[in-house]
Design a protein around this motif. Structure first.
Motif, PDB file in Angstrom:
ATOM      1  N   ALA A  18      40.684 -10.507  40.263  1.00 56.89           N
ATOM      2  CA  ALA A  18      41.846 -10.575  41.142  1.00 56.89           C
ATOM      3  C   ALA A  18      42.782 -11.702  40.707  1.00 56.89           C
ATOM      4  CB  ALA A  18      41.400 -10.790  42.584  1.00 56.89           C
ATOM      5  N   ARG A  19      42.209 -12.850  40.379  1.00 48.43           N
ATOM      6  CA  ARG A  19      43.026 -13.988  39.929  1.00 48.43           C
ATOM      7  C   ARG A  19      43.808 -13.613  38.683  1.00 48.43           C
ATOM      8  NH1 ARG A  19      41.087 -17.259  36.304  1.00 48.43           N
ATOM      9  NH2 ARG A  19      38.974 -16.941  37.103  1.00 48.43           N
ATOM     10  N   PHE A  20      43.145 -12.980  37.733  1.00 48.56           N
ATOM     11  CA  PHE A  20      43.814 -12.574  36.499  1.00 48.56           C
ATOM     12  C   PHE A  20      45.001 -11.656  36.796  1.00 48.56           C
ATOM     13  CE2 PHE A  20      44.643 -11.405  32.280  1.00 48.56           C
ATOM     14  CZ  PHE A  20      44.667 -10.019  32.167  1.00 48.56           C
ATOM     15  N   LEU A  21      44.788 -10.680  37.677  1.00 44.58           N
ATOM     16  CA  LEU A  21      45.851  -9.735  38.004  1.00 44.58           C
ATOM     17  C   LEU A  21      47.030 -10.430  38.685  1.00 44.58           C
ATOM     18  CD1 LEU A  21      43.683  -6.695  39.169  1.00 44.58           C
ATOM     19  CD2 LEU A  21      44.949  -6.922  37.024  1.00 44.58           C
ATOM     20  N   VAL A  22      46.733 -11.345  39.590  1.00 41.98           N
ATOM     21  CA  VAL A  22      47.791 -12.094  40.278  1.00 41.98           C
ATOM     22  C   VAL A  22      48.563 -12.959  39.279  1.00 41.98           C
ATOM     23  CG1 VAL A  22      48.253 -13.919  41.966  1.00 41.98           C
ATOM     24  CG2 VAL A  22      46.636 -12.111  42.514  1.00 41.98           C
ATOM     25  N   GLN A  23      47.838 -13.609  38.384  1.00 37.04           N
ATOM     26  CA  GLN A  23      48.500 -14.451  37.390  1.00 37.04           C
ATOM     27  C   GLN A  23      49.380 -13.613  36.467  1.00 37.04           C
ATOM     28  OE1 GLN A  23      44.936 -16.401  35.825  1.00 37.04           O
ATOM     29  NE2 GLN A  23      45.591 -18.365  36.674  1.00 37.04           N
ATOM     30  N   GLU A  24      48.864 -12.470  36.030  1.00 35.99           N
ATOM     31  CA  GLU A  24      49.641 -11.600  35.153  1.00 35.99           C
ATOM     32  C   GLU A  24      50.918 -11.132  35.847  1.00 35.99           C
ATOM     33  OE1 GLU A  24      48.665  -9.999  31.658  1.00 35.99           O
ATOM     34  OE2 GLU A  24      48.293 -12.132  31.967  1.00 35.99           O
ATOM     35  N   ALA A  25      50.786 -10.845  37.138  1.00 38.38           N
ATOM     36  CA  ALA A  25      51.921 -10.305  37.881  1.00 38.38           C
ATOM     37  C   ALA A  25      52.961 -11.368  38.224  1.00 38.38           C
ATOM     38  CB  ALA A  25      51.417  -9.635  39.160  1.00 38.38           C
ATOM     39  N   ALA A  26      52.500 -12.573  38.571  1.00 38.88           N
ATOM     40  CA  ALA A  26      53.438 -13.536  39.154  1.00 38.88           C
ATOM     41  C   ALA A  26      53.624 -14.863  38.426  1.00 38.88           C
ATOM     42  CB  ALA A  26      53.046 -13.805  40.604  1.00 38.88           C
ATOM     43  N   ASP A  27      52.795 -15.187  37.438  1.00 38.78           N
ATOM     44  CA  ASP A  27      53.005 -16.430  36.705  1.00 38.78           C
ATOM     45  C   ASP A  27      54.210 -16.289  35.788  1.00 38.78           C
ATOM     46  OD1 ASP A  27      49.677 -17.888  36.111  1.00 38.78           O
ATOM     47  OD2 ASP A  27      51.124 -18.098  37.745  1.00 38.78           O
ATOM     48  N   GLY A  28      55.295 -16.965  36.133  1.00 36.86           N
ATOM     49  CA  GLY A  28      56.481 -16.879  35.301  1.00 36.86           C
ATOM     50  C   GLY A  28      56.358 -17.773  34.085  1.00 36.86           C
ATOM     51  N   ASN A  29      57.353 -17.683  33.196  1.00 33.46           N
ATOM     52  CA  ASN A  29      57.338 -18.552  32.026  1.00 33.46           C
ATOM     53  C   ASN A  29      57.611 -19.994  32.410  1.00 33.46           C
ATOM     54  OD1 ASN A  29      56.618 -16.948  29.854  1.00 33.46           O
ATOM     55  ND2 ASN A  29      58.671 -16.102  29.667  1.00 33.46           N
ATOM     56  N   SER A  30      58.413 -20.162  33.461  1.00 32.32           N
ATOM     57  CA  SER A  30      58.790 -21.514  33.845  1.00 32.32           C
ATOM     58  C   SER A  30      57.935 -22.063  34.978  1.00 32.32           C
ATOM     59  CB  SER A  30      60.257 -21.540  34.260  1.00 32.32           C
ATOM     60  OG  SER A  30      60.483 -20.521  35.217  1.00 32.32           O
ATOM     61  N   PHE A  31      57.437 -21.199  35.840  1.00 33.09           N
ATOM     62  CA  PHE A  31      56.675 -21.690  36.977  1.00 33.09           C
ATOM     63  C   PHE A  31      55.536 -20.734  37.328  1.00 33.09           C
ATOM     64  CE2 PHE A  31      56.613 -25.001  40.082  1.00 33.09           C
ATOM     65  CZ  PHE A  31      55.940 -24.476  41.170  1.00 33.09           C
ATOM     66  N   PRO A  32      54.316 -21.303  37.446  1.00 31.65           N
ATOM     67  CA  PRO A  32      53.132 -20.452  37.681  1.00 31.65           C
ATOM     68  C   PRO A  32      52.963 -20.038  39.140  1.00 31.65           C
ATOM     69  CG  PRO A  32      52.529 -22.676  36.910  1.00 31.65           C
ATOM     70  CD  PRO A  32      53.941 -22.719  37.348  1.00 31.65           C
ATOM     71  N   TRP A  33      53.881 -19.188  39.637  1.00 35.69           N
ATOM     72  CA  TRP A  33      53.824 -18.778  41.038  1.00 35.69           C
ATOM     73  C   TRP A  33      52.521 -18.076  41.366  1.00 35.69           C
ATOM     74  CZ3 TRP A  33      57.106 -20.932  44.157  1.00 35.69           C
ATOM     75  CH2 TRP A  33      58.380 -21.292  43.705  1.00 35.69           C
ATOM     76  N   GLY A  34      52.025 -17.299  40.444  1.00 37.33           N
ATOM     77  CA  GLY A  34      50.793 -16.541  40.674  1.00 37.33           C
ATOM     78  C   GLY A  34      49.601 -17.438  40.926  1.00 37.33           C
ATOM     79  N   THR A  35      49.444 -18.443  40.057  1.00 35.65           N
ATOM     80  CA  THR A  35      48.339 -19.373  40.208  1.00 35.65           C
ATOM     81  C   THR A  35      48.470 -20.155  41.509  1.00 35.65           C
ATOM     82  OG1 THR A  35      48.215 -19.601  37.804  1.00 35.65           O
ATOM     83  CG2 THR A  35      47.085 -21.268  39.105  1.00 35.65           C
ATOM     84  N   LEU A  36      49.692 -20.567  41.813  1.00 35.69           N
ATOM     85  CA  LEU A  36      49.926 -21.312  43.048  1.00 35.69           C
ATOM     86  C   LEU A  36      49.542 -20.455  44.261  1.00 35.69           C
ATOM     87  CD1 LEU A  36      51.085 -23.866  44.431  1.00 35.69           C
ATOM     88  CD2 LEU A  36      53.315 -22.745  44.429  1.00 35.69           C
ATOM     89  N   LEU A  37      49.975 -19.204  44.238  1.00 37.53           N
ATOM     90  CA  LEU A  37      49.672 -18.283  45.337  1.00 37.53           C
ATOM     91  C   LEU A  37      48.169 -18.089  45.496  1.00 37.53           C
ATOM     92  CD1 LEU A  37      50.609 -16.125  47.445  1.00 37.53           C
ATOM     93  CD2 LEU A  37      50.549 -14.467  45.577  1.00 37.53           C
ATOM     94  N   ALA A  38      47.506 -17.816  44.397  1.00 37.73           N
ATOM     95  CA  ALA A  38      46.059 -17.592  44.434  1.00 37.73           C
ATOM     96  C   ALA A  38      45.331 -18.833  44.945  1.00 37.73           C
ATOM     97  CB  ALA A  38      45.545 -17.201  43.052  1.00 37.73           C
ATOM     98  N   ASN A  39      45.737 -19.987  44.461  1.00 35.61           N
ATOM     99  CA  ASN A  39      45.075 -21.231  44.859  1.00 35.61           C
ATOM    100  C   ASN A  39      45.273 -21.550  46.340  1.00 35.61           C
ATOM    101  OD1 ASN A  39      43.810 -21.847  42.476  1.00 35.61           O
ATOM    102  ND2 ASN A  39      45.373 -23.285  41.758  1.00 35.61           N
ATOM    103  N   VAL A  40      46.493 -21.404  46.821  1.00 33.85           N
ATOM    104  CA  VAL A  40      46.763 -21.727  48.222  1.00 33.85           C
ATOM    105  C   VAL A  40      46.104 -20.702  49.151  1.00 33.85           C
ATOM    106  CG1 VAL A  40      48.572 -21.997  49.965  1.00 33.85           C
ATOM    107  CG2 VAL A  40      48.877 -22.969  47.690  1.00 33.85           C
ATOM    108  N   LEU A  41      46.212 -19.440  48.796  1.00 37.20           N
ATOM    109  CA  LEU A  41      45.566 -18.386  49.586  1.00 37.20           C
ATOM    110  C   LEU A  41      44.057 -18.601  49.620  1.00 37.20           C
ATOM    111  CD1 LEU A  41      45.666 -15.683  51.119  1.00 37.20           C
ATOM    112  CD2 LEU A  41      45.606 -14.513  48.899  1.00 37.20           C
TER     113      LEU A  41
END
Lengths: 116, 119
Positions: free
Chosen positions: B21-44
């Motif tokens: 799940a983490r991998f999929l979220v990171q692939e979908a939302a980690d931008g080149n400039s800001f890792p939104w996916g990782t942030l989302l997964a971590n906070v959630l």
């Protein structure tokens, strides 16, 4: 499929964290120290793997399996956060321990990652 | 299967789910400039673990291992956070790092509180 590989290796990372945390907790009776150790080891290991990859590029699938998979599953942000909150709620020296934990984990992680 | 091995099995199963799940979220939302996916997964993940930890009833070693250590533990990541912070410019790293920790702590507190009030 990449996600399958990462899932499988990540599972092993999680189990490794579980076993390591149990072993440390048995010795120190401090769950937060177990989490910190696992996270700092993981961050340092990531730095080394990334460093190796820079000098001699690894197969992308293997790199992903080790970094995103294993180390991603091995380290944990959620347990760290809950540890800190639980420490702070303890009262007494708990708040200081919580603050020290955040500082040490963050600084240690950045330094550890940059060691390689 | 002994209890010890059952617990290991659920950690493995949970770890598989969480990492995927983490991998999929990171692939979908980690931008080149800001890792939104990782942030989302971590906070959630911090919120979910706070909730799991804060419960007074229905707690079990099995749930703690499978969900806490396995799913949620593997869903969130500290190593990626360190790698990302280390590759950012100082201002971005400070913003991302602070945001991760402040939102993460707030999420954990919220999860624990919600669990305690909902019994």
């Amino acid at each position: 499929m990449k996600v399958l590989l990462i899932g499988l290796v990540g599972a092993i990372g999680a189990l490794t964290r579980y076993e390591m945390s149990k072993a440390i907790h048995r010795r120190t009776a401090r769950a937060d120290q177990a989490t910190m150790t696992v996270n700092l080891v993981g961050a340092t290991a990531l730095g080394f793997v990334v460093g190796i990859d820079h000098r001699a590029p690894l197969d992308p699938a293997i790199l992903a399996a080790v970094t995103v998979g294993f180390l991603g599953g091995f380290t944990t942000f959620s347990t760290w956060m809950v540890d800190v909150v639980v420490l702070a709620e303890e009262g007494g020296p708990g708040r200081l321990r919580a603050a020290l934990n955040v500082g040490t984990t963050l600084a240690g992680g950045i330094v550890g990652y940059g060691l390689a | 299967m002994s209890r010890k091995w059952i617990l290991r099995a659920v950690v493995l199963a949970g770890g598989f789910g969480g990492s995927s799940a983490r991998f999929l979220v990171q692939e979908a939302a980690d931008g080149n400039s800001f890792p939104w996916g990782t942030l989302l997964a971590n906070v959630l993940g911090a919120f979910l673990l706070g909730f799991l930890t804060g419960r007074r009833r229905g707690r079990s070693e099995l749930a703690a291992a499978g969900l806490g250590v396995g799913v949620i533990g593997a869903f969130t990541t500290f190593s990626a956070l360190m790698g990302q912070i280390s590759s950012m410019s100082l201002p971005a790293a400070v913003i991302y790092g602070s945001l991760s920790i402040l939102l993460g702590l707030a999420a954990a507190v919220s999860g624990i509180r919600l669990a305690r009030t909902s019994g």
